[in-house]
Scaffold this motif. Structure first.
Motif, PDB file in Angstrom:
ATOM      1  N   LYS A 108      11.130 -18.078 -11.339  1.00 54.46           N
ATOM      2  CA  LYS A 108       9.709 -18.277 -11.086  1.00 54.46           C
ATOM      3  C   LYS A 108       9.041 -17.085 -10.413  1.00 54.46           C
ATOM      4  O   LYS A 108       7.869 -16.798 -10.663  1.00 54.46           O
ATOM      5  CB  LYS A 108       9.498 -19.520 -10.224  1.00 54.46           C
ATOM      6  CG  LYS A 108       9.923 -20.827 -10.882  1.00 54.46           C
ATOM      7  CD  LYS A 108       9.676 -22.003  -9.942  1.00 54.46           C
ATOM      8  CE  LYS A 108      10.078 -23.323 -10.580  1.00 54.46           C
ATOM      9  NZ  LYS A 108       9.862 -24.465  -9.660  1.00 54.46           N
ATOM     10  N   ASP A 109       9.785 -16.407  -9.543  1.00 55.04           N
ATOM     11  CA  ASP A 109       9.149 -15.432  -8.653  1.00 55.04           C
ATOM     12  C   ASP A 109       9.473 -13.980  -8.953  1.00 55.04           C
ATOM     13  O   ASP A 109       8.809 -13.081  -8.453  1.00 55.04           O
ATOM     14  CB  ASP A 109       9.546 -15.722  -7.195  1.00 55.04           C
ATOM     15  CG  ASP A 109       9.175 -17.136  -6.768  1.00 55.04           C
ATOM     16  OD1 ASP A 109       8.139 -17.633  -7.256  1.00 55.04           O
ATOM     17  OD2 ASP A 109       9.912 -17.726  -5.961  1.00 55.04           O
ATOM     18  N   MET A 110      10.511 -13.721  -9.753  1.00 52.41           N
ATOM     19  CA  MET A 110      10.932 -12.338  -9.976  1.00 52.41           C
ATOM     20  C   MET A 110       9.851 -11.516 -10.674  1.00 52.41           C
ATOM     21  O   MET A 110       9.602 -10.361 -10.326  1.00 52.41           O
ATOM     22  CB  MET A 110      12.227 -12.291 -10.787  1.00 52.41           C
ATOM     23  CG  MET A 110      12.758 -10.881 -11.019  1.00 52.41           C
ATOM     24  SD  MET A 110      13.161  -9.995  -9.491  1.00 52.41           S
ATOM     25  CE  MET A 110      14.730 -10.761  -9.105  1.00 52.41           C
ATOM     26  N   GLY A 111       9.190 -12.093 -11.682  1.00 51.36           N
ATOM     27  CA  GLY A 111       8.132 -11.365 -12.388  1.00 51.36           C
ATOM     28  C   GLY A 111       6.997 -10.979 -11.465  1.00 51.36           C
ATOM     29  O   GLY A 111       6.456  -9.866 -11.554  1.00 51.36           O
ATOM     30  N   ILE A 112       6.623 -11.879 -10.570  1.00 48.46           N
ATOM     31  CA  ILE A 112       5.556 -11.595  -9.605  1.00 48.46           C
ATOM     32  C   ILE A 112       5.981 -10.464  -8.681  1.00 48.46           C
ATOM     33  O   ILE A 112       5.191  -9.560  -8.367  1.00 48.46           O
ATOM     34  CB  ILE A 112       5.216 -12.856  -8.792  1.00 48.46           C
ATOM     35  CG1 ILE A 112       4.669 -13.945  -9.715  1.00 48.46           C
ATOM     36  CG2 ILE A 112       4.221 -12.538  -7.678  1.00 48.46           C
ATOM     37  CD1 ILE A 112       4.476 -15.285  -9.038  1.00 48.46           C
ATOM     38  N   PHE A 113       7.239 -10.501  -8.252  1.00 44.89           N
ATOM     39  CA  PHE A 113       7.746  -9.469  -7.345  1.00 44.89           C
ATOM     40  C   PHE A 113       7.735  -8.102  -8.026  1.00 44.89           C
ATOM     41  O   PHE A 113       7.323  -7.106  -7.421  1.00 44.89           O
ATOM     42  CB  PHE A 113       9.159  -9.829  -6.892  1.00 44.89           C
ATOM     43  CG  PHE A 113       9.677  -8.971  -5.773  1.00 44.89           C
ATOM     44  CD1 PHE A 113       9.378  -9.277  -4.456  1.00 44.89           C
ATOM     45  CD2 PHE A 113      10.459  -7.849  -6.025  1.00 44.89           C
ATOM     46  CE1 PHE A 113       9.849  -8.494  -3.412  1.00 44.89           C
ATOM     47  CE2 PHE A 113      10.931  -7.049  -5.004  1.00 44.89           C
ATOM     48  CZ  PHE A 113      10.629  -7.387  -3.690  1.00 44.89           C
ATOM     49  N   TRP A 114       8.151  -8.049  -9.301  1.00 43.15           N
ATOM     50  CA  TRP A 114       8.161  -6.775 -10.019  1.00 43.15           C
ATOM     51  C   TRP A 114       6.745  -6.213 -10.169  1.00 43.15           C
ATOM     52  O   TRP A 114       6.541  -4.988 -10.071  1.00 43.15           O
ATOM     53  CB  TRP A 114       8.792  -6.943 -11.403  1.00 43.15           C
ATOM     54  CG  TRP A 114      10.250  -6.600 -11.443  1.00 43.15           C
ATOM     55  CD1 TRP A 114      11.307  -7.447 -11.621  1.00 43.15           C
ATOM     56  CD2 TRP A 114      10.833  -5.297 -11.308  1.00 43.15           C
ATOM     57  NE1 TRP A 114      12.489  -6.765 -11.593  1.00 43.15           N
ATOM     58  CE2 TRP A 114      12.238  -5.436 -11.419  1.00 43.15           C
ATOM     59  CE3 TRP A 114      10.296  -4.034 -11.108  1.00 43.15           C
ATOM     60  CZ2 TRP A 114      13.104  -4.352 -11.327  1.00 43.15           C
ATOM     61  CZ3 TRP A 114      11.165  -2.946 -11.018  1.00 43.15           C
ATOM     62  CH2 TRP A 114      12.548  -3.119 -11.132  1.00 43.15           C
ATOM     63  N   LYS A 115       5.756  -7.071 -10.381  1.00 45.84           N
ATOM     64  CA  LYS A 115       4.376  -6.594 -10.487  1.00 45.84           C
ATOM     65  C   LYS A 115       3.944  -5.914  -9.186  1.00 45.84           C
ATOM     66  O   LYS A 115       3.226  -4.909  -9.200  1.00 45.84           O
ATOM     67  CB  LYS A 115       3.440  -7.745 -10.829  1.00 45.84           C
ATOM     68  CG  LYS A 115       3.575  -8.242 -12.263  1.00 45.84           C
ATOM     69  CD  LYS A 115       2.618  -9.380 -12.553  1.00 45.84           C
ATOM     70  CE  LYS A 115       2.777  -9.863 -13.996  1.00 45.84           C
ATOM     71  NZ  LYS A 115       1.873 -10.999 -14.305  1.00 45.84           N
ATOM     72  N   GLN A 116       4.401  -6.443  -8.056  1.00 49.00           N
ATOM     73  CA  GLN A 116       4.086  -5.827  -6.772  1.00 49.00           C
ATOM     74  C   GLN A 116       4.797  -4.483  -6.631  1.00 49.00           C
ATOM     75  O   GLN A 116       4.229  -3.517  -6.096  1.00 49.00           O
ATOM     76  CB  GLN A 116       4.486  -6.769  -5.631  1.00 49.00           C
ATOM     77  CG  GLN A 116       3.675  -8.057  -5.597  1.00 49.00           C
ATOM     78  CD  GLN A 116       4.196  -9.046  -4.563  1.00 49.00           C
ATOM     79  OE1 GLN A 116       5.347  -8.974  -4.144  1.00 49.00           O
ATOM     80  NE2 GLN A 116       3.356  -9.987  -4.169  1.00 49.00           N
ATOM     81  N   VAL A 117       6.032  -4.403  -7.135  1.00 50.25           N
ATOM     82  CA  VAL A 117       6.770  -3.138  -7.103  1.00 50.25           C
ATOM     83  C   VAL A 117       6.043  -2.090  -7.929  1.00 50.25           C
ATOM     84  O   VAL A 117       5.896  -0.935  -7.514  1.00 50.25           O
ATOM     85  CB  VAL A 117       8.209  -3.340  -7.624  1.00 50.25           C
ATOM     86  CG1 VAL A 117       8.909  -1.996  -7.817  1.00 50.25           C
ATOM     87  CG2 VAL A 117       9.004  -4.226  -6.670  1.00 50.25           C
ATOM     88  N   TRP A 118       5.558  -2.479  -9.127  1.00 52.47           N
ATOM     89  CA  TRP A 118       4.853  -1.536 -10.005  1.00 52.47           C
ATOM     90  C   TRP A 118       3.610  -0.965  -9.339  1.00 52.47           C
ATOM     91  O   TRP A 118       3.191   0.153  -9.647  1.00 52.47           O
ATOM     92  CB  TRP A 118       4.448  -2.216 -11.310  1.00 52.47           C
ATOM     93  CG  TRP A 118       5.604  -2.657 -12.153  1.00 52.47           C
ATOM     94  CD1 TRP A 118       6.864  -2.126 -12.179  1.00 52.47           C
ATOM     95  CD2 TRP A 118       5.610  -3.742 -13.082  1.00 52.47           C
ATOM     96  NE1 TRP A 118       7.651  -2.820 -13.056  1.00 52.47           N
ATOM     97  CE2 TRP A 118       6.922  -3.806 -13.635  1.00 52.47           C
ATOM     98  CE3 TRP A 118       4.655  -4.655 -13.513  1.00 52.47           C
ATOM     99  CZ2 TRP A 118       7.271  -4.749 -14.591  1.00 52.47           C
ATOM    100  CZ3 TRP A 118       5.009  -5.591 -14.467  1.00 52.47           C
ATOM    101  CH2 TRP A 118       6.297  -5.644 -14.986  1.00 52.47           C
ATOM    102  N   GLN A 119       2.991  -1.729  -8.441  1.00 52.15           N
ATOM    103  CA  GLN A 119       1.755  -1.292  -7.801  1.00 52.15           C
ATOM    104  C   GLN A 119       2.002  -0.305  -6.663  1.00 52.15           C
ATOM    105  O   GLN A 119       1.056   0.312  -6.168  1.00 52.15           O
ATOM    106  CB  GLN A 119       0.991  -2.516  -7.278  1.00 52.15           C
ATOM    107  CG  GLN A 119       0.438  -3.402  -8.392  1.00 52.15           C
ATOM    108  CD  GLN A 119      -0.134  -4.716  -7.879  1.00 52.15           C
ATOM    109  OE1 GLN A 119      -0.128  -4.983  -6.675  1.00 52.15           O
ATOM    110  NE2 GLN A 119      -0.607  -5.550  -8.788  1.00 52.15           N
ATOM    111  N   GLU A 120       3.266  -0.150  -6.253  1.00 50.34           N
ATOM    112  CA  GLU A 120       3.576   0.809  -5.199  1.00 50.34           C
ATOM    113  C   GLU A 120       3.384   2.237  -5.729  1.00 50.34           C
ATOM    114  O   GLU A 120       3.670   2.535  -6.888  1.00 50.34           O
ATOM    115  CB  GLU A 120       5.019   0.630  -4.714  1.00 50.34           C
ATOM    116  CG  GLU A 120       5.241  -0.640  -3.906  1.00 50.34           C
ATOM    117  CD  GLU A 120       4.520  -0.607  -2.571  1.00 50.34           C
ATOM    118  OE1 GLU A 120       4.553   0.436  -1.899  1.00 50.34           O
ATOM    119  OE2 GLU A 120       3.919  -1.630  -2.208  1.00 50.34           O
ATOM    120  N   ASN A 121       2.916   3.101  -4.869  1.00 51.30           N
ATOM    121  CA  ASN A 121       2.655   4.497  -5.250  1.00 51.30           C
ATOM    122  C   ASN A 121       3.944   5.312  -5.135  1.00 51.30           C
ATOM    123  O   ASN A 121       4.114   6.136  -4.247  1.00 51.30           O
ATOM    124  CB  ASN A 121       1.560   5.079  -4.355  1.00 51.30           C
ATOM    125  CG  ASN A 121       1.150   6.476  -4.788  1.00 51.30           C
ATOM    126  OD1 ASN A 121       1.273   6.834  -5.955  1.00 51.30           O
ATOM    127  ND2 ASN A 121       0.679   7.265  -3.843  1.00 51.30           N
TER     128      ASN A 121
END
Length: 236
Positions: A108-121
């Protein structure tokens, strides 16, 4: 997000893969089916697997996060065991990685977490990013997962990715220095005596006209979250 920069040795992974992309409507389904296939058909055949960890890899990027890539599920092995039908091998390259810690329901949560990782500079290298799962994953139970994002060779002073030989700094004897860029370090010495925050502000001024950020405060927050891990500032 909190993370640490780590240096890893290469790992050899055996398993199964599928080609997909973040924009593909069936991306999550494909990756989910890959995990199911791995545990049902492959895991038991890899008697030479090292330890109990399972790996979810993303590699062979076509165009960074925007294009196709190979999703790969497997376990670590020593070298290349005897070929087996349906099993592929891939190498996690040695190098620098940003390491994140995930705790939650992976379905349920891994995809959401990866989206946050992608937003890191982050200065991403797009060679091989991966998840490392310990035993006891899934079944709706909270799971601890280490996520590693491959980083380009980047200056340990200003954070600039170094992708060409001309971008590296030089040692006192004129040889290439692999830690620092030419704009920070030449002939064995730093070109500017400054604090970490002064360096961050300088980098933000340089990047302002390139359109690399729209919100300076947010960009500064992101840079201050990982600059303390750079060699020059860690040694202060």
């Amino acid at each position: 997000m909190n993370y640490e920069i780590v240096t890893l040795q290469k790992k050899r992974i055996a398993g199964v893969s599928v080609r997909t992309s973040n924009a593909s409507p069936d991306m999550q389904q494909k990756i989910g089916e890959l995990w199911t296939r791995y545990f049902r058909e492959i895991n038991g055949r890899l008697a030479g697997g090292k330890g109990q960890a399972a790996y979810g890899l993303y590699t062979n990027y076509e165009n960074g996060a925007q294009g196709d890539y190979d999703a790969f599920v497997g376990c670590e092995v020593d070298g290349d065991p005897a070929p087996q039908e349906g099993i592929r091998y891939v190498t996690i390259p040695a190098g620098s990685y940003a390491k994140f810690q995930f705790h939650g329901d992976v379905t349920k949560d891994m995809g959401i977490f990866w989206k946050q990782v992608w937003q890191e500079n982050l200065p991403r290298k797009f060679t091989c990013d991966f998840e490392e799962y310990s035993i006891g994953m899934g079944n709706g139970q909270p799971t601890d997962v280490a996520i590693y994002v491959a980083l380009a060779d980047f200056c340990q002073s200003c954070g600039m990715p170094m992708t060409e030989a001309s971008q590296y700094g030089t040692n006192a004897d004129g040889t290439r220095n692999t830690d620092y860029c030419r704009y920070c370090y030449q002939n064995g010495a730093f070109l500017a005596d400054c604090t970490m925050e002064q360096m961050v502000d300088f980098c933000l001024d340089v990047e302002k006209d390139s359109g690399r950020y729209t919100d300076r405060a947010e960009a500064k927050r992101a840079m201050l979250s990982w600059f303390p891990e750079l060699k020059r500032w860690k040694e202060k």
